[in-house]
Design an enzyme around this catalytic site. Structure first.
Site, PDB file in Angstrom:
ATOM      1  N   SER A 356       0.952  -1.119  -0.037  1.00 50.28           N
ATOM      2  CA  SER A 356       0.055  -0.123  -0.005  1.00 50.28           C
ATOM      3  C   SER A 356       0.820   1.185   0.159  1.00 50.28           C
ATOM      4  CB  SER A 356      -0.889  -0.139   1.158  1.00 50.28           C
ATOM      5  OG  SER A 356      -2.084   0.966   0.938  1.00 50.28           O
ATOM      6  N   ASP A 645      -5.418  -4.184  -2.898  1.00 50.12           N
ATOM      7  CA  ASP A 645      -4.245  -4.056  -1.833  1.00 50.12           C
ATOM      8  C   ASP A 645      -4.361  -4.962  -0.798  1.00 50.12           C
ATOM      9  OD1 ASP A 645      -3.122  -2.889   0.439  1.00 50.12           O
ATOM     10  OD2 ASP A 645      -3.830  -0.987   0.134  1.00 50.12           O
TER      11      ASP A 645
END
Length: 806
Positions: A356, A645
């Site tokens: 991320s 993610d």
């Protein structure tokens, strides 16, 4: 008869010559079929399909008005016994008004069907039953060369070249109208293609053992669109009738067109495997490790004041594992890396993993091949400047037009274009204000001499529209050397990630994406489905944590984590699925569909699962998805990847560090969560233990949980394989020896409702950026003694050589 031609250690790719088998399935009868509607009895028929025999689907005749139909029809498949063959049997009720209804659906693992022995099975669902007979016969004249890592199998391919040719009057017809020949080879990579007169031949790629046929249909450019004679140009050519390596000419029947023919040539496929099938590290990474150990050995000798040089096998492997957290994670990671550099410890690190927001820092740093030896003030100032600017221009008409133009260019190149790609371009402008012409493969320059740690980026592959994220997820690793699945042991070079593949061969090369599009994937926060959103909205923070913990605990209760090797090869045997109503299916699709998902080519496309794939330890270690019990629904069967993610599951990046061959001794865990400093690490521990991965106990005291220190050391003397973990939470800890020089007046606001470091905030004041940066740097520099202690422990795992004290 099977024969090995070359073989490496278990889990490594090897070749095997294996004969195919002919499977005969006789559909006998069904009993007690329910009425599909209220007006009449069922009009049943049965379809038979094998995903491992693509393009082939059989159908029985329809028996009208009968709930006890007798078919007694036989169908044959040519199958490969080394792969997991799961037959799909579906009983339909034919309907002339609407779509045929599914009455029964069965999946049957054919591994218990033995050659030469007739097997009769009765499949039942409640009172409804279906009787089927199976017979298997080995075909010694159909040998096939397989490449496998015992989880995935790449089968032998053949090519079929087709050329449309004409002589005589056909050329005159071509002046007046355009002739087109529609071709279809079911189960091939290309599927359908259109061939015009006297153009270059078309090529089909298909399984060498596939017994299917080429279908053709001739069209003209006349206003009618089709020849008046319905039989014109309609032709089927069985592939088994074509001799290898010999050109065959076949006349194409067409009204008013003479001397029109197809020239066909079947030959072996020469394309080499472009997908690396194996759980071992690639040769490039192994070469990097040797170079990096020389750098690490020198840095450790200086940092720990050792009185001798370390041998290569004595050098401990140290990795950074940075969590996500948007701009907060990006800013804090700069501070952590800067502190390690100033302490002279950055050269002690071999791997650098992130997910991320932390990947934004990594991607920016690795644009400079000498970044760890350079002054970091440049990239830090760059990030400070662009975080402080207004983000409104990102959505200006001129920039939106530029985004649209680049997305159109990507579509023309062959890339799919989704909302996630638009997010990637917006993110690039927010972070850099310009187009950054960098690619993941370009980061190899930063590793050429072992001068920097090897970067590892993490993502999750999920189901696009059939499962919530926590119920199906597969770890995907990105490095400058390769991109791939830890679970399947399948990797491709980043230069061809996003290209099109079939059975492990590269079919269509598509230009490598700029790294901003990968950053969009690694921080893809837009692919939640409604089930994910529902759990997030309706659950308190603690309830959501418990939901994730329940998913992890479920792994410990499944055979996948407790020892898949205990299963027999027929573990699936017969299973049935109750078909849902149209309303139920629509509702499920509404809840699980991802309207803004990433979509990319699946490089596993066409590869098949080995018959014993679920018994392999490398696979079972990462088999954390419910659908692992049904191979036909695993990723090799999917046409596209859907990457999100990794923080959707656990906010961690350290799972890649547990890939076989890396053998980490010390993990520097950088956590950027604001309110739960040990949560991600505890979830990681629980997940690792469920998967049989060595990890130390993470059991902070009540005092540590209430008031975390700058760093916490976790180790497990009872588990020597478990790495030492030095955990750095994001906290305003007690003052250290460097505080006056590093920290501005006051403390960073990490906890209040007005904190500038909220996850969704992408705009920081310069003073807020500096405050967080300096706090992160301070926390690491003030922990120098703990860092040196952890390094000594890591070194002690490799050698018992005398070590001088600091």
């Amino acid at each position: 008869m099977d024969r090995l031609t070359s073989r490496g250690p278990p889990g490594h790719p090897h070749q095997k010559v294996s004969s195919c088998c002919q499977l005969t399935v006789r559909v006998l009868e069904a009993r007690n079929l329910r009425w599909a509607d209220l007006l009449s009895e069922a009009d049943p028929y049965v379809t038979l399909q094998l995903p491992t025999a693509p393009g082939i689907k059989f159908k029985t005749k329809t028996i009208t008005n009968c709930n006890h139909p007798v078919w007694d029809e036989a169908f044959s498949f040519l199958i490969q016994s080394q792969v997991k063959n799961v037959l799909e049997l579906t009983v339909y009720d034919e309907d002339s008004v609407k779509e045929d209804d599914v009455c029964l659906l069965f999946h049957y693992d054919l591994s218990e069907v033995l050659p030469g022995k007739l097997l009769r099975k009765t499949f039942s669902q409640g009172q409804e039953e279906l009787d089927v007979e199976f017979m298997m016969e080995t075909m010694s004249d159909h040998p096939e060369t397989l490449i496998t890592n015992n989880v995935l199998v790449a089968r032998e391919l053949s090519c079929l070249d087709v050329h449309l040719h004409s002589t005589g009057d056909t050329a005159e017809v071509a002046d007046q109208e355009k002739l087109e020949l529609d071709l279809e080879l079911k189960g091939s990579y290309e599927g359908k293609q259109t061939l015009t007169l006297d153009t270059a031949p078309l090529r089909f790629h298909h399984l060498a053992a596939q017994e299917t046929e080429l279908s053709t249909c001739l069209r003209s450019s006349k206003s009618s669109g089709w020849f008046s004679d319905n039989s014109a140009g309609h032709l089927t050519v069985p592939l088994k009738s074509l001799a290898r390596e010999k050109e065959v000419t076949i006349d194409v029947p067409a009204t008013n067109v003479s001397d029109l023919n197809m020239q066909l040539k079947a030959e072996s496929c020469s394309e080499e495997l472009a997908v690396h099938l194996g759980f071992d590290l690639c040769a490039e990474e192994q070469a990097f490790l040797s170079k990096r150990k020389q750098v690490v050995a020198k840095a450790l000798k200086h940092a720990l004041k050792l009185d001798r040089d370390l041998q290569e096998d004595e050098v401990p492997i140290v990795g950074i594992a940075a969590t996500g957290g948007g701009a907060r994670a990006m800013t804090s990671l700069y501070g952590h890396v800067l502190a390690l550099q100033k302490l002279g410890l950055l050269d002690c690190v071999t791997y650098f993993s992130g997910t991320s927001g932390s990947t934004w820092t990594m991607a920016h740093l690795y644009a400079n091949p000498e970044w760890s030896q350079s002054d970091l003030e440049g990239p830090i100032s760059h990030t400070r400047e662009h975080l402080a600017k207004s983000k409104l221009k990102t959505f200006s008409p001129e920039l939106l037009a530029r985004y649209h133009q680049e997305l159109e260019q990507r579509r023309e190149q062959g890339h799919s274009s989704t909302f996630v790609d638009l997010w990637a371009l917006m993110l690039e402008h927010m972070l850099h204000g310009q187009v950054m012409d960098q690619k993941l493969s370009g980061q190899k320059a930063a590793l050429a001499r072992g001068q920097n740690p090897l970067p590892l980026y993490s993502s999750l592959n999920v189901k696009e529209n059939s499962q919530e994220t926590l119920d199906f997820k597969e770890w995907v690793e990105f490095s400058p050397y390769e991109v791939g699945f830890l679970k399947y042991g399948a990797f491709v070079p980043p230069e061809i990630f996003g290209s099109e593949f079939f059975m492990g061969r590269l079919m269509r090369r598509i230009p490598e994406s700029r790294i901003c599009f990968l950053e969009g994937i690694w921080s893809n926060v837009y692919s939640l489905n409604l089930l994910d959103v529902w759990y997030n909205i309706t659950s308190s923070g603690e309830a959501w944590k418990q939901h994730i913990k329940a998913k992890i605990r479920k792994l410990e209760e499944t055979p996948a984590s407790s020892g898949a090797s205990s299963r027999t090869s027929s573990w699936l045997e017969a299973s049935w699925l109750q078909p849902g109503t149209a309303l139920a299916n629509a509702l499920r699709g509404f809840l699980t569909n991802r309207p803004l998902h990433h979509q990319g080519s699946n490089f596993l496309h066409g590869l098949q699962l080995h018959r014993d794939y679920c018994c392999q330890k490398p696979f079972s270690t990462w088999a954390d998805s419910q659908l692992d019990s049904c191979p036909r629904q695993l990723t090799p069967q999917e046409p596209q990847l859907c990457l999100v993610d990794a923080s959707y599951f656990i906010n961690t990046s350290c799972l890649s560090l547990f890939r076989p061959g890396r053998k980490l001794d010390l993990i520097l865990s950088f956590d950027y969560c604001l309110n739960a400093p040990f949560e991600a690490l505890q979830q990681t521990e629980q997940y690792c233990r469920a998967q049989g991965l060595p990890f130390p106990r993470v059991e902070p005291s009540l005092q540590e949980q209430r008031q975390p220190a700058q760093c916490h050391l976790f180790s497990d003397p009872d588990c020597p394989e478990a790495p030492v973990v030095l955990h750095f939470p994001l906290v305003n800890a007690a003052d250290g020896p460097h505080s006056s020089a590093e920290l501005p007046a006051g403390k960073a606001d990490l906890t209040s409702i007005n904190s500038p470091y909220a996850l969704c905030n992408m705009t920081y004041k310069e003073e807020d950026f500096d405050c967080l940066l300096q706090l992160s740097e301070h926390n690491v520099r003030s922990s120098q003694d703990s860092l040196l202690q952890a390094l000594r422990m890591a070194l002690g795992r490799r050698t018992r050589a005398p070590q001088a004290q600091t």
